[in-house]
Design a protein around this motif. Structure first.
Motif, PDB file in Angstrom:
ATOM      1  N   GLY A   1      -6.706   7.432 -13.420  1.00  0.00           N
ATOM      2  CA  GLY A   1      -7.040   8.816 -13.724  1.00  0.00           C
ATOM      3  C   GLY A   1      -5.871   9.675 -14.138  1.00  0.00           C
ATOM      4  O   GLY A   1      -5.938  10.894 -14.036  1.00  0.00           O
ATOM      5  N   ARG A   2      -4.796   9.085 -14.589  1.00  0.00           N
ATOM      6  CA  ARG A   2      -3.588   9.797 -15.029  1.00  0.00           C
ATOM      7  C   ARG A   2      -2.934  10.576 -13.901  1.00  0.00           C
ATOM      8  O   ARG A   2      -2.174  11.504 -14.129  1.00  0.00           O
ATOM      9  CB  ARG A   2      -3.891  10.759 -16.190  1.00  0.00           C
ATOM     10  CG  ARG A   2      -4.353  10.104 -17.472  1.00  0.00           C
ATOM     11  CD  ARG A   2      -4.549  11.117 -18.572  1.00  0.00           C
ATOM     12  NE  ARG A   2      -5.640  12.035 -18.283  1.00  0.00           N
ATOM     13  CZ  ARG A   2      -5.602  13.335 -18.490  1.00  0.00           C
ATOM     14  NH1 ARG A   2      -4.522  13.910 -18.982  1.00  0.00           N
ATOM     15  NH2 ARG A   2      -6.647  14.106 -18.205  1.00  0.00           N
TER      16      ARG A   2
ATOM     17  N   GLN B   1       5.125  18.670 -16.477  1.00  0.00           N
ATOM     18  CA  GLN B   1       4.359  18.487 -15.245  1.00  0.00           C
ATOM     19  C   GLN B   1       3.978  17.024 -15.041  1.00  0.00           C
ATOM     20  O   GLN B   1       3.866  16.250 -15.996  1.00  0.00           O
ATOM     21  CB  GLN B   1       3.102  19.350 -15.265  1.00  0.00           C
ATOM     22  CG  GLN B   1       2.012  18.860 -16.206  1.00  0.00           C
ATOM     23  CD  GLN B   1       0.801  19.778 -16.189  1.00  0.00           C
ATOM     24  OE1 GLN B   1       0.919  20.995 -16.253  1.00  0.00           O
ATOM     25  NE2 GLN B   1      -0.377  19.178 -16.092  1.00  0.00           N
ATOM     26  N   LEU B   2       3.800  16.652 -13.779  1.00  0.00           N
ATOM     27  CA  LEU B   2       3.391  15.293 -13.435  1.00  0.00           C
ATOM     28  C   LEU B   2       1.870  15.151 -13.417  1.00  0.00           C
ATOM     29  O   LEU B   2       1.336  14.114 -13.813  1.00  0.00           O
ATOM     30  CB  LEU B   2       3.958  14.913 -12.057  1.00  0.00           C
ATOM     31  CG  LEU B   2       5.471  14.815 -11.948  1.00  0.00           C
ATOM     32  CD1 LEU B   2       5.879  14.549 -10.507  1.00  0.00           C
ATOM     33  CD2 LEU B   2       5.999  13.722 -12.865  1.00  0.00           C
ATOM     34  N   PHE B   3       1.170  16.170 -12.945  1.00  0.00           N
ATOM     35  CA  PHE B   3      -0.284  16.150 -12.827  1.00  0.00           C
ATOM     36  C   PHE B   3      -0.927  15.843 -14.177  1.00  0.00           C
ATOM     37  O   PHE B   3      -0.692  16.528 -15.161  1.00  0.00           O
ATOM     38  CB  PHE B   3      -0.768  17.506 -12.317  1.00  0.00           C
ATOM     39  CG  PHE B   3      -2.217  17.547 -11.900  1.00  0.00           C
ATOM     40  CD1 PHE B   3      -2.595  17.154 -10.633  1.00  0.00           C
ATOM     41  CD2 PHE B   3      -3.187  17.994 -12.776  1.00  0.00           C
ATOM     42  CE1 PHE B   3      -3.915  17.220 -10.223  1.00  0.00           C
ATOM     43  CE2 PHE B   3      -4.512  18.058 -12.391  1.00  0.00           C
ATOM     44  CZ  PHE B   3      -4.880  17.657 -11.119  1.00  0.00           C
ATOM     45  N   ALA B   4      -1.698  14.755 -14.225  1.00  0.00           N
ATOM     46  CA  ALA B   4      -2.403  14.300 -15.429  1.00  0.00           C
ATOM     47  C   ALA B   4      -1.488  13.696 -16.490  1.00  0.00           C
ATOM     48  O   ALA B   4      -1.943  13.361 -17.575  1.00  0.00           O
ATOM     49  CB  ALA B   4      -3.242  15.425 -16.044  1.00  0.00           C
TER      50      ALA B   4
ATOM     51  N   ASP C   1       8.528  25.152  -7.772  1.00  0.00           N
ATOM     52  CA  ASP C   1       8.786  23.965  -8.586  1.00  0.00           C
ATOM     53  C   ASP C   1       7.951  23.936  -9.862  1.00  0.00           C
ATOM     54  O   ASP C   1       7.892  22.909 -10.543  1.00  0.00           O
ATOM     55  CB  ASP C   1       8.484  22.697  -7.772  1.00  0.00           C
ATOM     56  CG  ASP C   1       9.452  22.518  -6.619  1.00  0.00           C
ATOM     57  OD1 ASP C   1      10.629  22.866  -6.796  1.00  0.00           O
ATOM     58  OD2 ASP C   1       9.034  22.036  -5.554  1.00  0.00           O
ATOM     59  N   ALA C   2       7.275  25.032 -10.204  1.00  0.00           N
ATOM     60  CA  ALA C   2       6.437  25.060 -11.399  1.00  0.00           C
ATOM     61  C   ALA C   2       7.274  24.820 -12.656  1.00  0.00           C
ATOM     62  O   ALA C   2       8.367  25.363 -12.801  1.00  0.00           O
ATOM     63  CB  ALA C   2       5.714  26.395 -11.505  1.00  0.00           C
ATOM     64  N   VAL C   3       6.742  23.997 -13.560  1.00  0.00           N
ATOM     65  CA  VAL C   3       7.434  23.654 -14.804  1.00  0.00           C
ATOM     66  C   VAL C   3       6.471  23.847 -15.967  1.00  0.00           C
ATOM     67  O   VAL C   3       5.299  24.177 -15.789  1.00  0.00           O
ATOM     68  CB  VAL C   3       7.948  22.197 -14.770  1.00  0.00           C
ATOM     69  CG1 VAL C   3       9.011  22.021 -13.695  1.00  0.00           C
ATOM     70  CG2 VAL C   3       6.791  21.223 -14.539  1.00  0.00           C
ATOM     71  N   SER C   4       6.953  23.605 -17.170  1.00  0.00           N
ATOM     72  CA  SER C   4       6.102  23.729 -18.345  1.00  0.00           C
ATOM     73  C   SER C   4       5.075  22.596 -18.372  1.00  0.00           C
ATOM     74  O   SER C   4       5.207  21.585 -17.672  1.00  0.00           O
ATOM     75  CB  SER C   4       6.953  23.677 -19.615  1.00  0.00           C
ATOM     76  OG  SER C   4       7.473  22.372 -19.801  1.00  0.00           O
ATOM     77  N   GLU C   5       4.053  22.775 -19.192  1.00  0.00           N
ATOM     78  CA  GLU C   5       3.018  21.760 -19.333  1.00  0.00           C
ATOM     79  C   GLU C   5       3.603  20.405 -19.712  1.00  0.00           C
ATOM     80  O   GLU C   5       3.170  19.365 -19.225  1.00  0.00           O
ATOM     81  CB  GLU C   5       2.000  22.208 -20.388  1.00  0.00           C
ATOM     82  CG  GLU C   5       0.882  21.196 -20.632  1.00  0.00           C
ATOM     83  CD  GLU C   5      -0.030  21.615 -21.768  1.00  0.00           C
ATOM     84  OE1 GLU C   5       0.060  22.774 -22.223  1.00  0.00           O
ATOM     85  OE2 GLU C   5      -0.828  20.782 -22.216  1.00  0.00           O
TER      86      GLU C   5
END
Length: 222
Positions: A101-102, A91-94, A84-88
């Motif tokens: 904390g985003r 992405q959901l993380f942060a 499920d890796a996507v571009s920056e």
């Protein structure tokens, strides 16, 4: 020596055609509850449990059987997420600015109390994961918090900038597991230079102060 496969690469997705860019990092839309940050949101529940998991990893002394099973389970989830890796940019993380904390676990979850274009206040609680020793927060985790909050304040609704320097002064022990008060403000803006200061407090005790300079990026700068 461990041989890493492409699926283990933490930069997976950064080479996509769509560059990351800089999302508006302001605090205006952040709505969070320190007691129940997850609510019914699946991603929020996942990242909240991940934070707690890291605290228990730091606190636990499991036997070899538990460690072996945990390593196996983590490897399975790593491989599942690799698909499920996507571009920056995607992405959901942060990138979940509505969450404390985003929605990331690199730094402790900062919960906004009040925010404007020149100042933001809120609370933070360092879990066991950030323990340096003898009940105190690791010294390196304190400037990490300031850089996170500084960056969001000076970049919110402004042209993106990057940290040029950050200085943290430790005034007292910052305790793990306690709710701490954070106060950050823009001191002045001089052309492309943005000066910001902040204070971290446990009750009435100032545990740390910080100051930083952010420099506005020129067009095309990464």
């Amino acid at each position: 020596m461990t041989q890493f496969q492409q699926s283990d690469d933490p930069t997976l997705g950064l080479g996509a055609d769509r560059p990351g860019g800089f999302p508006d990092q302001g605090f205006d839309d952040e709505v969070a509850d320190l007691t129940d940050p997850a609510g019914l949101d699946p991603y929020a529940e996942m990242v909240t449990n991940l934070r707690s998991f890291l605290d228990y990893v730091a606190a636990a002394k499991p036997d070899d059987l538990v460690l072996t099973r945990l390593a196996f389970d983590l490897a399975g989830w790593r491989d599942r997420l690799a698909a499920d890796a996507v571009s920056e940019r995607e992405q959901l993380f942060a990138h979940r600015f509505d969450l404390p904390g985003r929605g990331q676990t690199m730094s402790p979850a900062f919960v906004v109390r009040d925010a404007g274009p020149e100042r933001v206040t809120g609370t933070v609680r360092y879990g066991r994961y950030f323990l340096g020793g003898n009940g105190a927060v690791h010294g390196g985790a304190i400037p990490l918090l300031f850089d996170e909050v500084f960056g969001r304040l000076v970049n919110g609704h402004r042209t993106p900038s990057r940290t040029a320097y950050l200085r943290a002064d430790y005034r007292a022990v910052t305790p793990v597991g306690q709710v701490l008060d954070v106060d950050v403000w823009v001191e002045r803006i001089d052309g492309r230079k943005r000066y910001v200061r902040g204070v971290l407090k446990h009750g009435e005790t100032v545990t740390a102060e910080a100051e930083a300079l952010f420099v506005e990026l020129r067009p095309g700068q990464p």
